[in-house]
Design an enzyme around this catalytic site. Structure first.
Site, PDB file in Angstrom:
ATOM      1  CB  THR A   1      -6.589  34.578 -13.797  1.00 27.28           C
ATOM      2  OG1 THR A   1      -5.891  35.443 -12.904  1.00 27.28           O
ATOM      3  CG2 THR A   1      -7.347  35.419 -14.804  1.00 27.28           C
TER       4      THR A   1
ATOM      5  CD  GLU B   1      -6.137  37.477  -3.615  1.00 30.37           C
ATOM      6  OE1 GLU B   1      -5.329  37.237  -4.541  1.00 30.37           O
ATOM      7  OE2 GLU B   1      -6.059  36.984  -2.480  1.00 30.37           O
TER       8      GLU B   1
ATOM      9  CB  CYS C   1      -1.833  35.812  -5.175  1.00 29.85           C
ATOM     10  SG  CYS C   1      -2.831  34.364  -5.097  1.00 29.85           S
TER      11      CYS C   1
HETATM   12  C1  SIN Z   1      -2.598  35.280  -1.419  1.00 32.06           C
HETATM   13  O1  SIN Z   1      -1.582  34.708  -1.730  1.00 32.06           O
HETATM   14  O2  SIN Z   1      -3.573  35.247  -2.166  1.00 32.06           O
HETATM   15  C2  SIN Z   1      -2.810  36.036  -0.133  1.00 32.06           C
HETATM   16  C3  SIN Z   1      -1.621  36.543   0.503  1.00 32.06           C
HETATM   17  C4  SIN Z   1      -1.897  37.415   1.724  1.00 32.06           C
HETATM   18  O3  SIN Z   1      -3.040  37.684   2.120  1.00 32.06           O
HETATM   19  O4  SIN Z   1      -0.938  37.884   2.284  1.00 32.06           O
END
Ligand code: SIN
Length: 473
Positions: free
Chosen positions: A227, A247, A281
């Site tokens: 972020t 993202e 994430c």
């Molecule tokens: C991420 O950790 O940003 C992506 C995970 C995913 O696309 O499954």
């Protein structure tokens, strides 16, 4: 594989003055050297993309789809070597890397298909002499900045869609895992991509990010990462009013209600927590257990954790190393902070092997909302557990964060499922499932977890402009 990789600019490999080493996080061995594009290489890549865009934007959807389908086949044909590269540079278990190749390839294929469906709309005209419609056109040159944790899939989710939309791309992969992206560069040459539609540059993220986000030729920034960096890119991009997709970080709640299938929920947690050693994430970051199932869940979870194999991603293992010393420090700091504030260490809690980045799966109970493990994503194999009684309590604690990416809950009550989807402030839900990743998922979050979505039906949308026509004929 080459010993030293340059930038991919205008369809050729270009050398620069300096190089940096890419290392395997399992044993710190050097994998190879990569040239640092610095300012000169970055500007060359931008110029190459801008020139290529003049022709690429005129290609038909069929042509773009054809190039992407060829690229997709080549990625799958090279699955084994790409997966090994992913494991070497990121540390994740080979079985996960193989899944990532298929997951990553699916974005290319999906974009190739969605490309054929790109269309505007014609309105029924309010006046006889008029025709009113809008068309969809590529935004222009795109800068894609991708993270280390999915060296392939985060690249293909952005690059596949951008190329399908008719944009040209400058990719800046993570400096920790650039080799997978460079292999994709090799395959783009083999797929006979027109020169300059896909450029790859490597180097220091702050310097290159600064140039890309301030340069007026670039019309779109698409970024996956923290972020903090997302916010900086957004600030820098505002000077030239760039289109931006972000993202960013998460702090996923994982809630288990008293009516849940406990074995399914434990399996769900293993999936949502330990993928890439917790370094995603969308990893389950805060675990809320109803007081009635707390004890049995904990027993079953510990049983599963005892059986998990930790080690080299290239051998048969379930948990590989953390990516860096900083990642390890963060994990240790979160655990110490929790223990200092009254948490109980139930399982693990230390390095699996001295002087390595291999960390044991760790369970902490008696978690409070003022602890770092509650407030921040730990990006490691930590399972912090809280107990709740009423649904309202779980929802309030789950929403008590500035993040809103993924969330998970387990229950057999359909009414509760609907109300949780309404009340939880998140962009994606795993309901009785710890897996949410697929090309069908409009991937992204609310609150400070980002802007926009990637994949799914609208995968091309972030790379398109809308032009309206009011035609008096
Ligand atoms: C991420 O950790 O940003 C992506 C995970 C995913 O696309 O499954």
């Amino acid at each position: 594989m080459k010993k030293r990789y340059g930038s991919l600019i205008n369809g050729s490999w270009v050398k620069h003055k300096k190089t940096f080493d890419v290392r395997n996080p399992f044993d710190n061995s050097k994998i190879l050297e990569v040239y640092d594009a610095e300012e000169t290489g970055t500007l060359e890549a931008i110029e190459s993309s801008a020139n290529a865009f003049k022709e690429w934007k005129k290609t038909s959807a069929e042509e773009r789809s054809y190039f992407l389908k060829t690229f997709h086949s080549l990625v799958l044909k090279n699955k084994k070597s790409i997966a090994q590269t992913i494991t070497k540079e990121s540390g994740k278990p080979l079985k996960e890397s193989c899944i990532e190749v298929e997951y990553g390839a699916s974005f290319i294929e999906w974009s190739a298909n969605q490309c054929l469906r790109n269309c505007g709309k014609i309105f029924e005209s309010p006046e006889q002499t008029k025709r009113m419609f809008y068309v969809k056109q590529p935004v222009g040159v795109v800068a894609a900045i991708t993270p280390w944790n999915f060296p392939l899939a985060m690249v293909t989710r952005k690059v596949g869609a951008a190329l399908a939309a008719g944009c040209c791309v400058i990719l800046k992969p993570s400096e920790l895992t650039p080799i997978t992206a460079l292999l994709l560069g090799e395959l783009s040459i083999e797929a006979k991509f027109p020169s300059g539609i896909f450029n790859i540059i490597n180097g220091k993220p702050d310097m290159i990010g600064d140039i890309l986000s301030k340069n007026s030729t670039i019309k779109k920034i698409t970024f996956t990462g923290s972020t903090k960096v997302g916010s900086l890119l957004m600030k820098n991009s505002s000077k030239t009013i760039k289109n931006i997709s972000l993202e960013l970080g998460g702090n996923a709640p994982f809630i288990v209600f008293s009516d849940a299938d406990i074995d399914l929920a434990v399996q769900g947690l293993i999936n949502a927590k330990f993928r890439n050693a917790g370094q995603t994430c969308i990893s389950a970051n805060r675990i809320f257990l109803n007081k009635e199932i707390y004890e049995i869940f904990l027993i079953k979870l510990k049983d599963r954790l005892k059986k998990m194999k930790i080690g080299s991603g290239l051998k048969d293992c379930d948990i590989g190393p953390l990516i860096s010393k900083q990642a390890l420090q963060k994990v240790e700091n979160h655990i110490q902070d929790a223990i200092d504030k009254g948490a109980k260490l139930e399982f693990g809690g230390k390095l699996y092997k001295p002087n390595s980045l291999l960390f044991e799966p760790t369970v902490l109970t008696n978690i409070k909302q003022n602890m770092l493990v509650f407030k921040r994503e730990n990006f490691g194999p930590i399972v912090p557990i809280l107990i709740f009684d009423k649904d309202r309590e779980a929802i309030e604690m789950a929403n008590n964060t500035e993040y809103g990416l993924a969330s998970y809950f387990f229950t057999s009550n359909p009414k509760r499922i609907w109300s949780l989807v309404d009340d939880l402030e998140y962009g994606m839900f795993g309901v009785n499932s710890g897996k949410i990743s697929t090309y069908l998922n409009p991937f992204g979050g609310v609150k400070e977890s980002g802007l926009g979505r990637e994949g799914s039906l609208q995968t091309l949308e972030p790379f398109l402009e809308t032009k309206f026509v009011n035609w008096n004929f």
